[in-house]
Design a protein around this motif. Structure first.
Motif: not given
Length: 156
Positions: A42-46, A69-73, A119-121, A142-145
């Motif tokens: 779902g990509g929500s860091p919170a 693996v899922a987060a990186r994908w 927010g997957h990064g 790179a993730r913090a762009v």
């Protein structure tokens, strides 16, 4: 109807990005490990942070690897790209900035009847930190762009 362990309510809260409800359900004893993969996708860091409560039991290595693996994908493909692959949708995506938790903002992408947060990064970084995996500094940078939302605000 909610299950005795509160899992149904927790699943619904994760799907709705309801961070406070996720925190309440976990504090009340709902098993966060049962919905972590859904939260990561779902990509929500919170929401992921709320589920990765320090009191929660350690996950087996295979489950940790599955989450990483899922987060990186999702991170490598991007939220819109992965939604296109999953749904087959070809039209424009609805992308907007939303509040994620108490203070952060993240892009929310809707396409083909599905909505995820981009927010997957940050999720990947949270998981690596939690499991003591040291990512290369260049990758972390790179993730913090920085991203600019439609109102000109800049989020990191």
């Amino acid at each position: 109807m909610a299950e005795r362990d509160g899992l149904s309510a927790l699943c619904a809260a994760v799907a709705a990005y309801a961070v406070e409800t996720v925190e309440e359900r976990v504090a009340a004893g709902a098993a966060p490990d049962r919905v972590l993969l859904r939260a990561v996708e779902g990509g929500s860091p919170a929401v992921v942070s709320a589920l990765l409560d320090e009191r929660s039991a350690p996950l087996p290595e295979a489950e940790r690897d599955r989450l990483l693996v899922a987060a990186r994908w999702w991170y490598e493909r991007g939220a819109e790209g992965e939604l296109r692959r999953l749904t087959g949708a070809t039209g424009p995506a609805d992308v907007r900035w939303v509040r994620d938790g108490a203070a952060d903002r993240v892009e929310e992408v809707t396409l083909g009847g599905r909505t995820v947060r981009a927010g997957h990064g940050a999720v990947l970084t949270q998981l690596e930190w939690r499991y003591r995996i040291l990512a290369p500094v260049g990758e972390l940078m790179a993730r913090a762009v920085r991203h600019e939302d439609g109102a000109g605000a800049v989020d990191v």
